[in-house]
Structures are given as structure tokens and as C-alpha cells.
Scaffold this motif. Structure first.
Motif, short mmCIF file in Angstrom:
data_model
loop_
_atom_site.label_atom_id
_atom_site.label_comp_id
_atom_site.label_asym_id
_atom_site.label_seq_id
_atom_site.Cartn_x
_atom_site.Cartn_y
_atom_site.Cartn_z
N ASN A 41 23.32 -65.07 -33.55
CA ASN A 41 24.06 -63.91 -33.08
C ASN A 41 23.18 -62.66 -33.04
N GLY A 70 32.27 -50.67 -34.89
CA GLY A 70 32.88 -51.03 -36.16
C GLY A 70 32.07 -51.97 -37.01
N TYR A 71 30.76 -52.03 -36.81
CA TYR A 71 29.96 -52.95 -37.60
C TYR A 71 29.78 -52.41 -39.03
N GLU A 72 29.48 -53.33 -39.94
CA GLU A 72 29.13 -52.98 -41.31
C GLU A 72 27.77 -53.58 -41.62
N GLN A 132 32.25 -60.36 -50.37
CA GLN A 132 32.00 -60.44 -48.93
C GLN A 132 30.55 -60.82 -48.63
N VAL A 139 30.29 -57.94 -38.07
CA VAL A 139 31.41 -57.50 -37.25
C VAL A 139 32.49 -58.58 -37.33
N ASP A 140 33.65 -58.22 -37.87
CA ASP A 140 34.76 -59.20 -38.00
C ASP A 140 34.27 -60.49 -38.65
N ASP A 141 33.53 -60.36 -39.74
CA ASP A 141 33.02 -61.48 -40.54
C ASP A 141 31.94 -62.30 -39.83
N GLU A 142 31.49 -61.84 -38.66
CA GLU A 142 30.37 -62.49 -37.98
C GLU A 142 29.09 -61.72 -38.25
#
Length: 265
Positions: A112, A135-137, A146, A179-182
């Protein structure tokens, strides 16, 4: 932070607007907004165009600093008992084109990365255009639970690249986005093709260094061992001292070394 801006190279407002207008025109858009992102990055200035495109703007000063960092890293690698394997770039557009090519290769391997769109030159600046991941972390903003949940994806993605004879070369917290657990990788650097094995071990050492403060040495090594054999982990252990002196890593090197010994004994 002012010192970091100095090292990056200042981008005049009119230059930034010119880069933004050119990028927007390449996608048949008008310039609606351009905003700079504050990031702990010495080698480019990140910006968001029209809330849709991510731009990495590379100044001539960035290219100069990259050369200095490359020399320093190679000296550090040499001190670890290995010939230096990092390569430098001569121009901003050279840096931009490499990053575009590296991102495309990673996507081909099934890793990814934000979609790489193009690289272009504007008045001596190199510009890379990616899709913008809203919205990335980063690892630093996640809870320990996490981080532990995404750690297998991190090593799985690394192993996929390494199996394809490709390395990241600059794995640190800011270059791993969630991003959204990806999990997404960004900012791969340039490494000599004849030094893939050493650079692979360095990648793994950097990954362990990033994970240890969040999930502990034992858990980090246990997860890494699911994707790498004992000989590879022992090779990675040789680079932990070098990684520990880099200003962008802060971890318990001795604890990781001890866990690698336990794992490979």
C-alpha cells in the motif's frame, strides 16, 4: 522549527502558487486551495492541493541536505561493518522521479502506498504528486494496542518488498501512515542495487526501532520473526546501534538485542 525550514529551503509564496497552478492545470482543475503541511521532514515541503492531491515539493536545498545526510548515513553504516549503501541525487527532479518510481514499484509488489500520479519540474523545483489520504494517522498517534495490531502488516509489507529485491531505506514513524486500519508506506529512498541484503537488514532494524517504544522489544521481535528467519534477524541486530544514534529514532537498543538473542538462540 525555523532551523528545519532553513534546511528545507524557503518556498516563496509566488513560487508555491505557481507550482500549485501548474499541478492543478495538469488535472484540468482550477487552483482552489493550497496549504502546507507541517511535517518533521528535512527533504521536502509537503502540501495539499484542492484537498485532493498531495504534493511533495523538493528544493535545491533539499537536494544538498540529502547529499549531506546520505554521506553521514553511509559513514554510520560503515561503522557497523558494512560498506555504505545509500545513494544520493544530483537534482530536485531526480529526487522527485525516484520517489515516483519507487512508489509505483511498491504498488506493483502489492504494498500500500498513496497512488503515485506524476513528477514534474517547476523553475528548478522537483514536484511529486500523489493522491491525498485524508484523515491519516502515524504510529506516534496510535495506542499501543493499535500499533500491535498493525505491526504484522508492517513486517508483511516489508517482507513483500524484500522478496522482490526492493528496500525502503528510510523507514521511520512519519513514513508509515494508517488510514482506516490500513497501513501505507511513503518516502522510500535510493539504495545501491548490489547492497540489497544489507539494506534489507537495515530496514528491519528501523522497523524494530519504531515499534519497540510502543509495544516493547519482546512483542516487536516476536512479530518480526513471523516474517524473517533467524539469520536475517541477526543481520538486523548489527544495525541497531547505528539506528539508535539517528535523531529520528528513540528506542531501547539493548532490549531489542536481547530479544533477538533469545529468539535466535
Amino acid at each position: 522549527m525555523a532551523f528545519r525550514r532553513l534546511l528545507r529551503g524557503e518556498i516563496a509564496e509566488e513560487t508555491l502558487e505557481g507550482i500549485a497552478r501548474e499541478a492543478a492545470s495538469r488535472y484540468d482543475q482550477r487552483l482552489e486551495s493550497i496549504r502546507l503541511l507541517e511535517a518533521d521532514n528535512w527533504l521536502s515541503t509537503p502540501a495539499v492541493l484542492n484537498e485532493e492531491f498531495f504534493l511533495k515539493i523538493i528544493t535545491p536545498q533539499n537536494t544538498f541536505v540529502h547529499g549531506l545526510l546520505t554521506t553521514g548515513r553511509n559513514v554510520g553504516v560503515f561503522a557497523s561493518g558494512t560498506e555504505g549503501f545509500f545513494e544520493r541525487f544530483g537534482t530536485p527532479i531526480g529526487m522527485a522521479e525516484h520517489e515516483l518510481d519507487a512508489a509505483r514499484q511498491m504498488r506493483e509488489f502489492g504494498v500500500n502506498v498513496p497512488e503515485p500520479l506524476e513528477a514534474f519540474e517547476h523553475e528548478g523545483y522537483g514536484v511529486v504528486v500523489f493522491e491525498y489520504l485524508d484523515g491519516y494517522e502515524t504510529l506516534e498517534t496510535l495506542s499501543p494496542n493499535q500499533v500491535e495490531s498493525v505491526a504484522p502488516d508492517l513486517f508483511r509489507s516489508l517482507a513483500r518488498m524484500h522478496d522482490a529485491e526492493f528496500v525502503h531505506g528510510d523507514l521511520r514513524g512519519e513514513n508509515v501512515l494508517i488510514v482506516d486500519d490500513e497501513l501505507f508506506f511513503i518516502d522510500a529512498t535510493n539504495v545501491r542495487e548490489d547492497a540489497i541484503d544489507d539494506a534489507r537488514a537495515y530496514d528491519i532494524a528501523c522497523a524494530l526501532a519504531e515499534l519497540e517504544p510502543h509495544i516493547g522489544a519482546a512483542t516487536a521481535v516476536r512479530i518480526a520473526a513471523q516474517y524473517y528467519d533467524n539469520d536475517t534477524l541477526i543481520d538486523a541486530e548489527r544495525y541497531l546501534d547505528f539506528v539508535s544514534i539517528r535523531p529520528d529514532h528513540d528506542f531501547a537498543a539493548l532490549a531489542l538485542k536481547g530479544e533477538i538473542v533469545k529468539q535466535t538462540d
